[in-house]
Motif scaffolding. Structure first.
Motif, short mmCIF file in Angstrom:
data_model
loop_
_atom_site.label_atom_id
_atom_site.label_comp_id
_atom_site.label_asym_id
_atom_site.label_seq_id
_atom_site.Cartn_x
_atom_site.Cartn_y
_atom_site.Cartn_z
N UNK A 79 22.43 -49.76 -3.03
CA UNK A 79 21.85 -50.94 -3.65
C UNK A 79 22.91 -51.67 -4.45
N UNK A 80 22.58 -52.85 -4.90
CA UNK A 80 23.55 -53.66 -5.64
C UNK A 80 23.80 -53.08 -7.04
N UNK A 81 24.85 -53.57 -7.68
CA UNK A 81 25.12 -53.19 -9.06
C UNK A 81 23.89 -53.51 -9.91
N UNK A 82 23.58 -52.61 -10.82
CA UNK A 82 22.45 -52.82 -11.71
C UNK A 82 21.11 -52.44 -11.12
N UNK A 83 21.10 -51.86 -9.93
CA UNK A 83 19.84 -51.50 -9.29
C UNK A 83 19.23 -50.22 -9.87
N UNK A 84 20.02 -49.45 -10.65
CA UNK A 84 19.49 -48.23 -11.26
C UNK A 84 19.93 -46.94 -10.59
N UNK A 85 20.89 -47.03 -9.69
CA UNK A 85 21.33 -45.82 -8.96
C UNK A 85 21.90 -44.76 -9.91
N UNK A 86 22.79 -45.15 -10.79
CA UNK A 86 23.40 -44.20 -11.73
C UNK A 86 22.36 -43.69 -12.72
#
Length: 163
Positions: free
Chosen positions: A36-43
């Motif tokens: 997903x894009x940056x800021x999508x909540x993956x981390x």
């Protein structure tokens, strides 16, 4: 077997919703990629799955048991799950000592530690760097060392963050 089950899980910080998951089930024994894009909540999600961060609301079950962040044994859960970060931090020692650390605090004997270190290094292709200084490794070698550390302690779940 169900490894993780998330229900109505969210993470908010300073009025901003970082993560909002209605329902997610992750089965054991597989490989799953979060994209997903940056800021999508993956981390944020990885940190919650590794028990390093707490959700703001919702339910997280690990191996069919609801995680109790206030009264549960988070240390035991953290020993079962390892998160290898995008930029792992190494001790200012040898590659061997970096891998041995987790084994020492788990009271693994020295003979077994050496065997496990050698097996982990062979698995990630770093055997020749056993006595090298960890801070002198390249970025890719540092990533492989971080994987070797995770493999050596025998965690049940390995979470890996990448760019």
């Amino acid at each position: 077997m169900i490894l993780y089950r998330l229900h109505q899980l969210s993470k908010r910080l300073a009025g901003t919703t970082l993560l909002d998951i209605d329902q997610l089930t992750i089965e054991a024994g597989g490989i799953l990629a979060l994209i997903g894009p940056n800021g999508a909540g993956k981390t944020t999600l990885l940190n919650i799955l590794a028990f390093l961060d707490t959700p703001s609301s919702g339910t997280l079950c690990f191996q069919e048991k609801t995680v109790d962040y206030l009264h549960g044994d988070l240390l035991d859960l953290r020993r079962q799950v390892v998160l290898v970060d995008q930029h792992p931090i190494m001790f200012s020692t040898t590659v061997r000592a970096n891998i041995e650390f987790g084994l020492k605090i788990r009271s693994v004997g020295s003979k077994d530690r050496l065997r496990i270190v050698d097996e982990a290094l062979a698995t990630v292709g770093l055997s020749r760097y056993r006595e090298a200084q960890a801070h002198e490794l390249s970025g890719g070698e540092t990533q492989r060392l971080a994987l070797a550390r995770a493999l050596a302690i025998g965690a049940e779940v390995l979470l890996k963050a990448t760019k």
